[in-house]
Design an enzyme around this catalytic site. Sequence first.
Site, mmCIF file in Angstrom:
data_model
loop_
_atom_site.group_PDB
_atom_site.id
_atom_site.type_symbol
_atom_site.label_atom_id
_atom_site.label_comp_id
_atom_site.label_asym_id
_atom_site.label_seq_id
_atom_site.Cartn_x
_atom_site.Cartn_y
_atom_site.Cartn_z
ATOM 1 N N CYS A 105 43.231 20.729 51.736
ATOM 2 C CA CYS A 105 43.560 22.035 51.140
ATOM 3 C C CYS A 105 45.054 22.342 51.191
ATOM 4 O O CYS A 105 45.528 23.215 50.471
ATOM 5 C CB CYS A 105 42.760 23.138 51.812
ATOM 6 S SG CYS A 105 42.901 23.138 53.585
ATOM 7 N N LYS A 155 26.266 27.348 57.123
ATOM 8 C CA LYS A 155 25.723 26.444 56.105
ATOM 9 C C LYS A 155 26.829 25.443 55.778
ATOM 10 O O LYS A 155 27.791 25.766 55.092
ATOM 11 C CB LYS A 155 25.314 27.183 54.827
ATOM 12 C CG LYS A 155 24.556 26.222 53.896
ATOM 13 C CD LYS A 155 24.732 26.505 52.431
ATOM 14 C CE LYS A 155 25.893 25.847 51.757
ATOM 15 N NZ LYS A 155 25.855 24.377 51.644
ATOM 16 N N GLU A 177 43.879 22.311 40.571
ATOM 17 C CA GLU A 177 43.861 21.482 41.779
ATOM 18 C C GLU A 177 42.913 20.302 41.545
ATOM 19 O O GLU A 177 41.798 20.498 41.075
ATOM 20 C CB GLU A 177 43.339 22.359 42.932
ATOM 21 C CG GLU A 177 43.362 21.703 44.276
ATOM 22 C CD GLU A 177 42.768 22.603 45.352
ATOM 23 O OE1 GLU A 177 41.999 23.521 45.019
ATOM 24 O OE2 GLU A 177 43.074 22.368 46.527
ATOM 25 N N GLU A 225 38.916 31.531 52.110
ATOM 26 C CA GLU A 225 40.037 30.573 52.021
ATOM 27 C C GLU A 225 39.733 29.715 50.819
ATOM 28 O O GLU A 225 38.761 28.954 50.837
ATOM 29 C CB GLU A 225 40.089 29.682 53.255
ATOM 30 C CG GLU A 225 40.483 30.383 54.508
ATOM 31 C CD GLU A 225 40.696 29.369 55.626
ATOM 32 O OE1 GLU A 225 39.715 29.037 56.295
ATOM 33 O OE2 GLU A 225 41.828 28.909 55.792
#
Length: 433
Positions: free
Chosen positions: A322, A212, A419, A288
């Site tokens: 990331c 997905k 973040e 992750e």
Amino acid sequence: EFCLQCIFKTRGGAESNEVEYNAVNVNVNGRDIKFPCQLFINGQFVDAENGKTIPTVNPANEKTICEVQCASIGDVNKAVKAAKSAFEKGEWSKISARERGQLLFKLADLMQQHREELAIIESIDSGAVYTLALKTHVGMSIDTWKYFAGWCDKIQGSTIPVSHARPNRNLTFTRKEPIGVVGLITPWNYPLMMLSWKMAACLAAGNTVIIKPAQVSPLTALKFAELSVKAGIPPGVINVVPGTGSITGHALASHPDVRKLGFTGSTEIGQVIMKTCAESNLKKVSLELGGKSPLVIFSDCDLDKAVRVGMQSVFFNKGENCIAAGRLFVEDRIHDEFVRRVVSETRKITIGDPLNKSTSHGPQNHLAHLNKLLEFVDIGVKEGAKLEYGGKRLNREGYFFEPTIFSNVEDTMRIAKEESFGPIMIISRFRNG
Ligand code: TAP
């Protein structure tokens, strides 16, 4: 008897395997490009069973590129059934590891042949600068497929010299086997690369997959699915179900026939996914998630290089990265000079159409993300950090946001802890000794 030749023969020859779909045709920079916008289940492009679609928008001009079919729970069930059948009794389960490797090499070659098309699609769908998309988003994806193709016939167990329970003699060995149907859920920042990192290893090991992709950037995953047919990957081995996280993603994470779930995305959703995986069938899960990595700059550095590296580490792929440096710690003896230079260099960044080869900074991926960045800047200013540069949306069409620099950031501030996932440099000062 199954062999590669059989797959290629029954499916019309390696080069000529074609699949029909409702094509989206676009002309970008004078080049005609087509790609699918339907779900890819069991080797075919099909509409969602309830006909629901999600618009996918070009962040450089805010225009809808196309409506993409949105997979329902029923569609996910169909995809899982196809993947299970392909794993248990399809051609994929019968070919040798080496033949599997050859198919993956073939797929990598096709991606190489179509790399410019893939890079253009990635660029219009995610706002990635074309030159970067070609080299990084697509180039590294191809490398990943080649790397894992080479692994297919090198996955082996070991024999273990256990003590014999006399008078018996025992042979103890491990055998590494695929786990079965694997669900993959990916974010929007490097759509094709995220797909590749997750999927290539799964297929190399002999699993079958359902992915997905993020609902805001699903197009390269669908183009990739088309290439997988051309490569001769058997039906059901790769399934692509674009849709929402809350319905499509959740259906995948909670499905009892999915044996493993691979996820990249935010920490909050990672927690939800882990819980869903545990509550459904205790499926294995790899996550992750987010981060806030520091870059520490000492006064004995090469300042030109530190400025260059600092900017790259924050502004690369417009900060949607990331491994971005979430905070910069600069030693006080060079702090002011570093800030002065970094502001002066940031002013020179060419912001604009990501398809233009001279552009180095494209639009943010989608509107909600841009709005989150504006909110992040507001929080920083309210908390008392010094906004040295940027912080605003550009006054032009598209989701363009100025590369931004904050100094005087204290550890307790939210912008020091959270973040941003955008081009926002967060600078704090430190004393060495
Ligand atoms: P998320 O909002 O977590 O979304 C990631 C994926 O999960 C999307 O496909 C999303 O679907 C889906 N999802 C959302 N809710 C779900 C649910 N309840 N069940 C199953 N799936 C669900 O992250 P994002 O905003 O796309 O990506 C940005 C974040 O990813 C950043 O925080 C960044 O730290 C992280 N990230 C980490 C890495 C690595 S390598 N650690 C790499 C890239 C990004 P939708 O498309 O509907 O949202």
